[in-house]
Design a protein around this motif. Structure first.
Motif, PDB file in Angstrom:
ATOM      1  N   PRO A  65       7.072   1.386  -8.776  1.00 24.10           N
ATOM      2  CA  PRO A  65       6.616   2.208  -7.646  1.00 24.10           C
ATOM      3  C   PRO A  65       5.105   2.376  -7.649  1.00 24.10           C
ATOM      4  N   PRO A  66       4.535   2.708  -6.486  1.00 17.27           N
ATOM      5  CA  PRO A  66       3.089   2.912  -6.383  1.00 17.27           C
ATOM      6  C   PRO A  66       2.701   4.251  -7.009  1.00 17.27           C
ATOM      7  N   PRO A  67       1.408   4.500  -7.162  1.00 15.88           N
ATOM      8  CA  PRO A  67       0.968   5.807  -7.668  1.00 15.88           C
ATOM      9  C   PRO A  67       1.446   6.945  -6.763  1.00 15.88           C
ATOM     10  N   ALA A  68       1.534   8.119  -7.325  1.00 14.41           N
ATOM     11  CA  ALA A  68       1.935   9.294  -6.547  1.00 14.41           C
ATOM     12  C   ALA A  68       0.994   9.468  -5.365  1.00 14.41           C
ATOM     13  N   GLY A  69       1.568   9.832  -4.227  1.00 16.78           N
ATOM     14  CA  GLY A  69       0.764  10.067  -3.035  1.00 16.78           C
ATOM     15  C   GLY A  69       0.695   8.898  -2.088  1.00 16.78           C
ATOM     16  N   PHE A  70       1.219   7.724  -2.477  1.00 19.85           N
ATOM     17  CA  PHE A  70       1.218   6.550  -1.617  1.00 19.85           C
ATOM     18  C   PHE A  70       2.610   6.346  -1.007  1.00 19.85           C
ATOM     19  N   ILE A  71       2.658   6.139   0.307  1.00 17.24           N
ATOM     20  CA  ILE A  71       3.895   5.833   1.014  1.00 17.24           C
ATOM     21  C   ILE A  71       4.132   4.322   0.917  1.00 17.24           C
ATOM     22  N   PRO A  72       5.242   3.869   0.324  1.00 18.71           N
ATOM     23  CA  PRO A  72       5.487   2.420   0.204  1.00 18.71           C
ATOM     24  C   PRO A  72       6.064   1.838   1.492  1.00 18.71           C
ATOM     25  N   LEU A  73       5.513   0.703   1.883  1.00 17.78           N
ATOM     26  CA  LEU A  73       5.895   0.047   3.142  1.00 17.78           C
ATOM     27  C   LEU A  73       5.986  -1.450   2.896  1.00 17.78           C
ATOM     28  N   ALA A  74       7.158  -2.054   3.128  1.00 22.72           N
ATOM     29  CA  ALA A  74       7.377  -3.484   2.893  1.00 22.72           C
ATOM     30  C   ALA A  74       7.417  -4.238   4.207  1.00 22.72           C
ATOM     31  N   LEU A  75       6.823  -5.446   4.227  1.00 20.98           N
ATOM     32  CA  LEU A  75       6.823  -6.326   5.389  1.00 20.98           C
ATOM     33  C   LEU A  75       7.033  -7.763   4.934  1.00 20.98           C
ATOM     34  N   PRO A  76       7.608  -8.620   5.792  1.00 24.25           N
ATOM     35  CA  PRO A  76       7.711 -10.045   5.479  1.00 24.25           C
ATOM     36  C   PRO A  76       6.382 -10.739   5.744  1.00 24.25           C
ATOM     37  N   LEU A  77       6.081 -11.748   4.934  1.00 22.71           N
ATOM     38  CA  LEU A  77       4.812 -12.466   5.087  1.00 22.71           C
ATOM     39  C   LEU A  77       5.030 -13.956   4.876  1.00 22.71           C
ATOM     40  N   ALA A  78       4.534 -14.752   5.820  1.00 22.87           N
ATOM     41  CA  ALA A  78       4.504 -16.210   5.703  1.00 22.87           C
ATOM     42  C   ALA A  78       3.240 -16.681   6.411  1.00 22.87           C
ATOM     43  N   GLU A  79       2.871 -17.929   6.193  1.00 24.76           N
ATOM     44  CA  GLU A  79       1.649 -18.423   6.828  1.00 24.76           C
ATOM     45  C   GLU A  79       1.739 -18.314   8.356  1.00 24.76           C
ATOM     46  N   HIS A  80       2.909 -18.589   8.920  1.00 23.12           N
ATOM     47  CA  HIS A  80       3.025 -18.613  10.376  1.00 23.12           C
ATOM     48  C   HIS A  80       3.053 -17.221  11.000  1.00 23.12           C
ATOM     49  N   ASN A  81       3.266 -16.177  10.179  1.00 19.79           N
ATOM     50  CA  ASN A  81       3.345 -14.832  10.755  1.00 19.79           C
ATOM     51  C   ASN A  81       2.314 -13.880  10.178  1.00 19.79           C
ATOM     52  N   ALA A  82       1.391 -14.409   9.372  1.00 22.36           N
ATOM     53  CA  ALA A  82       0.495 -13.530   8.620  1.00 22.36           C
ATOM     54  C   ALA A  82      -0.351 -12.636   9.526  1.00 22.36           C
ATOM     55  N   THR A  83      -0.895 -13.188  10.602  1.00 25.53           N
ATOM     56  CA  THR A  83      -1.785 -12.400  11.452  1.00 25.53           C
ATOM     57  C   THR A  83      -1.041 -11.249  12.112  1.00 25.53           C
ATOM     58  N   ASN A  84       0.156 -11.516  12.658  1.00 26.28           N
ATOM     59  CA  ASN A  84       0.886 -10.415  13.293  1.00 26.28           C
ATOM     60  C   ASN A  84       1.462  -9.445  12.263  1.00 26.28           C
ATOM     61  N   ALA A  85       1.818  -9.937  11.064  1.00 25.49           N
ATOM     62  CA  ALA A  85       2.282  -9.023  10.017  1.00 25.49           C
ATOM     63  C   ALA A  85       1.166  -8.066   9.602  1.00 25.49           C
ATOM     64  N   TYR A  86      -0.031  -8.601   9.433  1.00 27.67           N
ATOM     65  CA  TYR A  86      -1.161  -7.744   9.089  1.00 27.67           C
ATOM     66  C   TYR A  86      -1.529  -6.805  10.248  1.00 27.67           C
ATOM     67  N   ALA A  87      -1.361  -7.263  11.479  1.00 25.84           N
ATOM     68  CA  ALA A  87      -1.609  -6.394  12.632  1.00 25.84           C
ATOM     69  C   ALA A  87      -0.618  -5.229  12.634  1.00 25.84           C
ATOM     70  N   THR A  88       0.636  -5.507  12.306  1.00 26.22           N
ATOM     71  CA  THR A  88       1.633  -4.442  12.184  1.00 26.22           C
ATOM     72  C   THR A  88       1.214  -3.433  11.128  1.00 26.22           C
ATOM     73  N   ALA A  89       0.827  -3.929   9.953  1.00 28.30           N
ATOM     74  CA  ALA A  89       0.392  -3.035   8.881  1.00 28.30           C
ATOM     75  C   ALA A  89      -0.834  -2.231   9.304  1.00 28.30           C
ATOM     76  N   LEU A  90      -1.758  -2.875   9.989  1.00 31.50           N
ATOM     77  CA  LEU A  90      -2.975  -2.192  10.431  1.00 31.50           C
ATOM     78  C   LEU A  90      -2.655  -1.076  11.419  1.00 31.50           C
ATOM     79  N   SER A  91      -1.654  -1.285  12.274  1.00 31.12           N
ATOM     80  CA  SER A  91      -1.282  -0.229  13.211  1.00 31.12           C
ATOM     81  C   SER A  91      -0.780   0.997  12.457  1.00 31.12           C
ATOM     82  N   GLY A  92      -0.074   0.783  11.347  1.00 30.36           N
ATOM     83  CA  GLY A  92       0.362   1.915  10.538  1.00 30.36           C
ATOM     84  C   GLY A  92      -0.788   2.629   9.871  1.00 30.36           C
ATOM     85  N   VAL A  93      -1.706   1.862   9.297  1.00 24.52           N
ATOM     86  CA  VAL A  93      -2.874   2.447   8.631  1.00 24.52           C
ATOM     87  C   VAL A  93      -3.731   3.223   9.637  1.00 24.52           C
TER      88      VAL A  93
END
Length: 298
Positions: free
Chosen positions: A6-34
């Motif tokens: 698990p991550p350090p205390a205070g961090f919300i863990p969030l999992a996403l799928p990642l591949a070369e063909h989807n990396a940009t939209n996966a990171y965009a999804t993560a960025l929207s959360g951040v």
């Protein structure tokens, strides 16, 4: 098999799928959360992958290795090799990665999973705390599938003999009430409550033919153990969604329309997506994030 700590205390863990063909939209999804984190909230991203380049990893670290977020890359190759998902003709390998979560993240009290086509409009911490500890899975109902229960819709003949949807749910999945069939684009796994036999079943069923692939598997394993979160956490937008919503019973239609007006998270279902041609609600906002990630990746 790898067990992630698990991550350090205070961090919300969030999992996403990642591949070369989807990396940009996966990171965009993560960025929207951040971008929607409430003051004091931090997120730990766990990118599930098999084969990705150093460049893709470096891009992820540039985007998310900071005070608000951290990023980890979790190789699911061993799990995929062990269970050998089949019937990939109409789907992508990455859809099965979420089925590895009960095994790989067994030491986590809880973890969020989101698809690579999600646009957060609210802080992921609100999603994280939306599920009681007694439930194994948090999810939303698959609203737009509800009309198919009574419309005479038959699944393809090759699957369970082409049964009507409601009969398929009952017979093949054990989902006795089709209204409670859940959508798996956004999930909260209470991993400590999931037993080893359930985690094993998620893998073993990967080489069985189902209509909705991994989503059917999750419904089969976790039906009656799901807590239904607010429907606004998974508002489906995409080709055909508006038309499908017109067929909903009034009570469900009102819920869907409310979600469009005030979504907590938008799910761009179907094809095309906002980054390759679809123009609809919230598509332009997602494309802005997609462009931001593309600039960092240069």
């Amino acid at each position: 098999m790898q067990i992630v700590l698990p991550p350090p205390a205070g961090f919300i863990p969030l999992a996403l799928p990642l591949a070369e063909h989807n990396a940009t939209n996966a990171y965009a999804t993560a960025l929207s959360g951040v971008n929607h984190l409430l003051p004091g909230v931090k997120v730990a991203l766990y990118m599930l992958y098999e084969n990705i380049s150093d460049h893709t990893m470096i891009t992820g670290r540039r985007l998310f290795a900071n005070e608000q977020s951290q990023i980890h890359f979790v190789n699911v190759s061993e799990w995929m090799t062990t269970y050998k998902p089949t019937h990939l003709e109409t789907t992508d390998r990455t859809v099965f990665y979420r089925l590895a979560i009960p095994t790989l993240f067994a030491r986590f009290p809880r973890i969020i999973y989101v698809d690579d086509d999600i646009f957060f409009k609210a802080c992921p911490s609100l999603l994280y705390y939306s599920v009681p500890r007694t439930a194994q899975i948090g999810a939303t109902r698959d609203l737009l599938l509800i009309p198919a229960q009574t419309s005479g819709f038959h699944i393809p003949e090759v699957i369970a003999g082409g049964a009507q949807l409601i009969d398929y749910h009952r017979g093949a999945l054990g989902v006795l009430k089709s209204d409670d069939y859940f959508q798996d684009g956004i999930l909260i796994f209470n991993t400590l409550t999931i037993n080893s036999s359930q985690a094993e079943e998620c893998g073993q069923l990967c080489n069985t033919l189902f209509w909705m692939n991994e989503q059917d598997i999750l419904n089969r394993v976790f039906y009656s153990h799901v807590h239904f979160i607010h429907q606004n956490w998974n508002v489906c937008c995409g080709p055909g969604c508006a038309e499908a919503s017109q067929l909903l019973p009034t009570s469900w239609k009102n819920i869907y329309d409310e979600g469009l007006v005030n979504p907590f998270a938008v799910h761009f279902t179907g094809s095309p997506k906002p980054w390759n041609g679809w123009n609809g609600p919230y598509a332009e906002q997602f494309r802005q994030l997609f462009d931001n990630v593309s600039k960092v990746a240069l």
